[in-house]
Design a protein around this motif. Structure first.
Motif, PDB file in Angstrom:
ATOM      1  N   THR A 176       0.748  -1.153   0.142  1.00  0.00           N
ATOM      2  CA  THR A 176      -0.026  -0.113   0.064  1.00  0.00           C
ATOM      3  C   THR A 176       0.724   1.196  -0.084  1.00  0.00           C
ATOM      4  OG1 THR A 176      -0.078  -0.205   2.363  1.00  0.00           O
ATOM      5  CG2 THR A 176      -2.120  -1.067   1.150  1.00  0.00           C
ATOM      6  N   GLU A 177       2.011   0.962   0.584  1.00  0.00           N
ATOM      7  CA  GLU A 177       3.041   2.386   0.549  1.00  0.00           C
ATOM      8  C   GLU A 177       3.437   2.814  -0.963  1.00  0.00           C
ATOM      9  OE1 GLU A 177       7.482   3.740   2.349  1.00  0.00           O
ATOM     10  OE2 GLU A 177       6.702   1.919   2.743  1.00  0.00           O
ATOM     11  N   ASN A 178       3.809   1.656  -1.722  1.00  0.00           N
ATOM     12  CA  ASN A 178       4.142   1.973  -3.122  1.00  0.00           C
ATOM     13  C   ASN A 178       2.701   2.245  -3.913  1.00  0.00           C
ATOM     14  OD1 ASN A 178       5.927   2.100  -5.545  1.00  0.00           O
ATOM     15  ND2 ASN A 178       4.877   0.322  -6.129  1.00  0.00           N
ATOM     16  N   GLY A 179       1.717   1.455  -3.419  1.00  0.00           N
ATOM     17  CA  GLY A 179       0.272   1.897  -4.149  1.00  0.00           C
ATOM     18  C   GLY A 179       0.130   3.523  -4.011  1.00  0.00           C
ATOM     19  N   ALA A 180       0.382   4.053  -2.801  1.00  0.00           N
ATOM     20  CA  ALA A 180      -0.063   5.526  -2.705  1.00  0.00           C
ATOM     21  C   ALA A 180       0.807   6.293  -3.786  1.00  0.00           C
ATOM     22  CB  ALA A 180       0.171   5.994  -1.491  1.00  0.00           C
ATOM     23  N   ARG A 181       2.292   5.852  -3.799  1.00  0.00           N
ATOM     24  CA  ARG A 181       3.209   6.336  -4.664  1.00  0.00           C
ATOM     25  C   ARG A 181       2.693   6.489  -6.329  1.00  0.00           C
ATOM     26  NH1 ARG A 181       9.390   4.805  -5.346  1.00  0.00           N
ATOM     27  NH2 ARG A 181       9.842   6.059  -7.081  1.00  0.00           N
ATOM     28  N   VAL A 182       2.181   5.265  -6.403  1.00  0.00           N
ATOM     29  CA  VAL A 182       1.636   4.924  -7.927  1.00  0.00           C
ATOM     30  C   VAL A 182       0.302   5.862  -8.191  1.00  0.00           C
ATOM     31  CG1 VAL A 182       0.637   3.357  -9.275  1.00  0.00           C
ATOM     32  CG2 VAL A 182       2.726   2.632  -8.070  1.00  0.00           C
ATOM     33  N   PHE A 183      -0.278   5.717  -7.176  1.00  0.00           N
ATOM     34  CA  PHE A 183      -1.624   6.787  -7.236  1.00  0.00           C
ATOM     35  C   PHE A 183      -1.423   8.078  -7.699  1.00  0.00           C
ATOM     36  CE2 PHE A 183      -4.783   9.363  -5.193  1.00  0.00           C
ATOM     37  CZ  PHE A 183      -5.877   8.807  -5.467  1.00  0.00           C
ATOM     38  N   SER A 184      -0.028   8.850  -6.932  1.00  0.00           N
ATOM     39  CA  SER A 184       0.065  10.102  -7.257  1.00  0.00           C
ATOM     40  C   SER A 184       0.738  10.087  -8.433  1.00  0.00           C
ATOM     41  CB  SER A 184       1.049  10.606  -6.160  1.00  0.00           C
ATOM     42  OG  SER A 184       0.388  10.781  -4.928  1.00  0.00           O
TER      43      SER A 184
ATOM     44  N   MET B 154       0.304   8.569 -11.355  1.00  0.00           N
ATOM     45  CA  MET B 154      -0.724   8.162 -12.332  1.00  0.00           C
ATOM     46  C   MET B 154      -1.851   9.294 -12.288  1.00  0.00           C
ATOM     47  SD  MET B 154      -1.116   4.022 -12.052  1.00  0.00           S
ATOM     48  CE  MET B 154      -1.740   3.659 -13.782  1.00  0.00           C
ATOM     49  N   GLY B 155      -1.937  10.205 -11.272  1.00  0.00           N
ATOM     50  CA  GLY B 155      -2.625  11.225 -11.377  1.00  0.00           C
ATOM     51  C   GLY B 155      -4.177  10.800 -11.243  1.00  0.00           C
ATOM     52  N   CYS B 156      -4.466   9.793 -10.546  1.00  0.00           N
ATOM     53  CA  CYS B 156      -5.812   9.303 -10.714  1.00  0.00           C
ATOM     54  C   CYS B 156      -6.820  10.409  -9.876  1.00  0.00           C
ATOM     55  CB  CYS B 156      -5.998   7.930  -9.596  1.00  0.00           C
ATOM     56  SG  CYS B 156      -4.746   6.758 -10.293  1.00  0.00           S
ATOM     57  N   ALA B 157      -6.334  11.071  -8.784  1.00  0.00           N
ATOM     58  CA  ALA B 157      -7.309  12.090  -8.361  1.00  0.00           C
ATOM     59  C   ALA B 157      -7.776  13.183  -9.226  1.00  0.00           C
ATOM     60  CB  ALA B 157      -6.697  12.511  -6.949  1.00  0.00           C
ATOM     61  N   SER B 158      -6.791  13.616  -9.959  1.00  0.00           N
ATOM     62  CA  SER B 158      -6.969  14.728 -11.111  1.00  0.00           C
ATOM     63  C   SER B 158      -8.269  14.514 -11.917  1.00  0.00           C
ATOM     64  CB  SER B 158      -5.663  14.849 -11.882  1.00  0.00           C
ATOM     65  OG  SER B 158      -4.501  15.244 -11.328  1.00  0.00           O
ATOM     66  N   CYS B 159      -8.449  13.351 -12.296  1.00  0.00           N
ATOM     67  CA  CYS B 159      -9.538  13.042 -13.046  1.00  0.00           C
ATOM     68  C   CYS B 159     -10.884  12.648 -12.149  1.00  0.00           C
ATOM     69  CB  CYS B 159      -9.481  11.901 -14.133  1.00  0.00           C
ATOM     70  SG  CYS B 159      -8.416  12.648 -15.397  1.00  0.00           S
ATOM     71  N   HIS B 160     -10.602  11.838 -11.347  1.00  0.00           N
ATOM     72  CA  HIS B 160     -11.680  11.153 -10.475  1.00  0.00           C
ATOM     73  C   HIS B 160     -12.136  11.649  -9.407  1.00  0.00           C
ATOM     74  CE1 HIS B 160     -11.938   7.871 -13.546  1.00  0.00           C
ATOM     75  NE2 HIS B 160     -10.592   7.871 -13.539  1.00  0.00           N
ATOM     76  N   SER B 161     -11.585  12.818  -8.957  1.00  0.00           N
ATOM     77  CA  SER B 161     -12.139  13.608  -7.675  1.00  0.00           C
ATOM     78  C   SER B 161     -13.113  14.445  -8.148  1.00  0.00           C
ATOM     79  CB  SER B 161     -10.944  14.089  -6.990  1.00  0.00           C
ATOM     80  OG  SER B 161     -10.491  15.312  -7.923  1.00  0.00           O
ATOM     81  N   ALA B 162     -13.840  15.031  -7.241  1.00  0.00           N
ATOM     82  CA  ALA B 162     -15.006  15.963  -7.533  1.00  0.00           C
ATOM     83  C   ALA B 162     -14.775  17.013  -8.501  1.00  0.00           C
ATOM     84  CB  ALA B 162     -15.535  16.478  -6.042  1.00  0.00           C
ATOM     85  N   PRO B 163     -15.943  17.134  -9.127  1.00  0.00           N
ATOM     86  CA  PRO B 163     -15.945  18.513 -10.105  1.00  0.00           C
ATOM     87  C   PRO B 163     -16.116  19.673  -9.277  1.00  0.00           C
ATOM     88  CG  PRO B 163     -17.959  17.500 -10.163  1.00  0.00           C
ATOM     89  CD  PRO B 163     -16.751  16.409  -9.570  1.00  0.00           C
ATOM     90  N   LEU B 164     -15.777  20.915  -9.651  1.00  0.00           N
ATOM     91  CA  LEU B 164     -15.919  22.163  -8.801  1.00  0.00           C
ATOM     92  C   LEU B 164     -17.449  22.146  -8.266  1.00  0.00           C
ATOM     93  CD1 LEU B 164     -14.438  24.825 -11.333  1.00  0.00           C
ATOM     94  CD2 LEU B 164     -13.478  23.766  -9.228  1.00  0.00           C
ATOM     95  N   GLY B 165     -17.420  22.590  -7.248  1.00  0.00           N
ATOM     96  CA  GLY B 165     -18.996  22.886  -6.424  1.00  0.00           C
ATOM     97  C   GLY B 165     -19.315  21.707  -5.612  1.00  0.00           C
TER      98      GLY B 165
ATOM     99  N   LYS C 158       1.748   0.141 -20.181  1.00  0.00           N
ATOM    100  CA  LYS C 158       3.417  -0.015 -20.080  1.00  0.00           C
ATOM    101  C   LYS C 158       3.748  -0.110 -18.601  1.00  0.00           C
ATOM    102  CE  LYS C 158       3.805   3.408 -23.423  1.00  0.00           C
ATOM    103  NZ  LYS C 158       2.645   2.954 -23.997  1.00  0.00           N
ATOM    104  N   ALA C 159       2.950   0.221 -17.682  1.00  0.00           N
ATOM    105  CA  ALA C 159       3.127   0.243 -16.256  1.00  0.00           C
ATOM    106  C   ALA C 159       3.431  -1.573 -15.922  1.00  0.00           C
ATOM    107  CB  ALA C 159       2.161   0.560 -15.304  1.00  0.00           C
ATOM    108  N   LYS C 160       4.466  -1.444 -14.820  1.00  0.00           N
ATOM    109  CA  LYS C 160       4.617  -2.860 -14.344  1.00  0.00           C
ATOM    110  C   LYS C 160       3.446  -3.321 -13.596  1.00  0.00           C
ATOM    111  CE  LYS C 160       9.400  -1.063 -13.446  1.00  0.00           C
ATOM    112  NZ  LYS C 160      10.154  -0.781 -12.486  1.00  0.00           N
ATOM    113  N   LEU C 161       3.263  -4.585 -13.666  1.00  0.00           N
ATOM    114  CA  LEU C 161       2.049  -5.368 -13.068  1.00  0.00           C
ATOM    115  C   LEU C 161       1.999  -5.029 -11.749  1.00  0.00           C
ATOM    116  CD1 LEU C 161      -0.497  -6.935 -13.768  1.00  0.00           C
ATOM    117  CD2 LEU C 161       0.699  -8.924 -13.513  1.00  0.00           C
ATOM    118  N   GLN C 162       3.384  -5.225 -10.905  1.00  0.00           N
ATOM    119  CA  GLN C 162       3.429  -4.965  -9.503  1.00  0.00           C
ATOM    120  C   GLN C 162       2.971  -3.743  -9.014  1.00  0.00           C
ATOM    121  OE1 GLN C 162       4.436  -7.411  -6.897  1.00  0.00           O
ATOM    122  NE2 GLN C 162       3.337  -5.992  -5.757  1.00  0.00           N
TER     123      GLN C 162
ATOM    124  N   ALA D 255       4.719   5.830 -18.946  1.00  0.00           N
ATOM    125  CA  ALA D 255       3.721   4.786 -18.561  1.00  0.00           C
ATOM    126  C   ALA D 255       2.889   5.355 -17.487  1.00  0.00           C
ATOM    127  CB  ALA D 255       4.515   3.737 -17.961  1.00  0.00           C
ATOM    128  N   MET D 256       3.238   6.149 -16.284  1.00  0.00           N
ATOM    129  CA  MET D 256       2.635   6.619 -15.418  1.00  0.00           C
ATOM    130  C   MET D 256       1.795   7.762 -15.462  1.00  0.00           C
ATOM    131  SD  MET D 256       3.485   3.842 -13.319  1.00  0.00           S
ATOM    132  CE  MET D 256       3.338   4.104 -11.618  1.00  0.00           C
TER     133      MET D 256
END
Length: 301
Positions: free
Chosen positions: A43-51, A53-64, A132-136, A201-202
């Motif tokens: 989960t530690e590396n998962g948090a790094r991968v999450f950042s 890959m920018g997941c929150a940039s698209c999937h967090s809340a829209p304005l308002g 192209k990301a590593k499966l791990q 890749a990320m």
């Protein structure tokens, strides 16, 4: 007349065979059923991968809409020449989100662009980069996603007209434009290779900074050479050495603080990108900067 009828029937049969063959060749791909067996998530590396890959940039809340940045309820709208895409809820909610998906189903989505029901995803979800990301790293990302809050925001449908609302056509698009080849090749240093991994890749930088052809495929021969803004305002900048003359230290500072060498600051969607990359170790930002120095130079169109 009978002869014409036989010819028409024969032509129809050939067409049917071609259609079936085409659908088979372009059917959604999946990972092997045992692809994740024996892999232990971090989960530690998962948090790094999450950042990265920018997941929150698209999937967090829209304005308002008020909830935390890492609460992935979706809803942001992304205009494009093909219609408007709406980011889905990818939180751990069991019905609104992806809480009931298996790890393999999530990995199929990220790496293959295939849904649990066997449909193609639209490339607004950048699986053409993530593949192209590593499966791990993806296994680690999934563990992190499962640790985030469940949000009950319902999913919204994309607003796409014909023929772009026909997902079956995406198999042909994948065949034409999706592969796992690196764009920048050659004798790279370990730092440059790491930067390439983070960018190609990320971080999916090329999804915005590379121009696209009429079918929406990235023009890899103009990698990172800038592109029209999909919303129709301004242009995504050229970040190749052809016009981008920042030093490696300048790039690292920008990806850390958001400030340019001219003391301007990142705005719009780039502000979200900087916020994500600033969470990574400094060595990652240094690797990105080193990679950008060796990208083939292009002048803007």
């Amino acid at each position: 007349m009978a002869s014409w009828g036989r010819k028409i029937a024969s032509s129809g049969g050939i067409l049917a065979v071609c259609v079936v063959a085409g659908l088979y060749i372009t059917k959604p791909e999946r990972l092997a059923p045992d692809a994740l067996e024996g892999m232990i998530p971090s989960t530690e590396n998962g948090a790094r991968v999450f950042s990265a890959m920018g997941c929150a940039s698209c999937h967090s809340a829209p304005l308002g809409v008020e909830y935390e940045n890492d609460a992935l309820g979706g809803g942001k709208r992304f205009p494009s020449p093909f219609g408007t895409f709406v980011a889905p809820n990818i939180s751990s909610h069991p019905t609104a989100g992806i809480g009931t998906w298996t790890d393999l189903e999530i990995a199929d989505a990220v790496l293959k662009g295939t849904s649990p029901t066997g449909e193609h995803y639209y490339p607004a979800f950048p699986y053409a980069t993530f593949n192209k990301a590593k499966l791990q790293d993806i296994v680690d990302l999934i563990a992190h996603l499962r640790s985030l809050p469940a949000i009950d925001t319902p999913r919204e449908a994309h607003d796409l007209g014909f023929p772009f609302n026909m997902r079956v056509s995406l198999g042909g698009w994948k065949l034409l434009f999706v592969n796992t080849d690196w764009v920048v090749t050659g004798d790279l240093t370990p730092q440059q290779e790491h930067g390439r991994y983070l960018v190609e890749a990320m971080g999916h930088c090329g999804e915005c900074h590379t121009p696209r052809n009429v079918l929406g495929g990235s023009e890899k021969t103009l990698w990172l050479a800038g592109a029209p803004n999909p919303v129709g305002k301004g242009r995504i900048p050229n970040i190749t050495p052809g016009e981008f003359n920042w030093s490696e230290a300048d790039v690292v500072e920008y990806l850390t603080s958001g400030f340019t060498p001219e003391y301007d600051s990142a705005g719009g969607e780039m502000a979200d990108v900087v916020e994500n990359i600033a969470k990574l170790p400094s060595a990652d930002r240094e690797a990105i900067a080193a990679y950008l120095q060796i990208v083939p130079a292009h002048s803007s169109k």
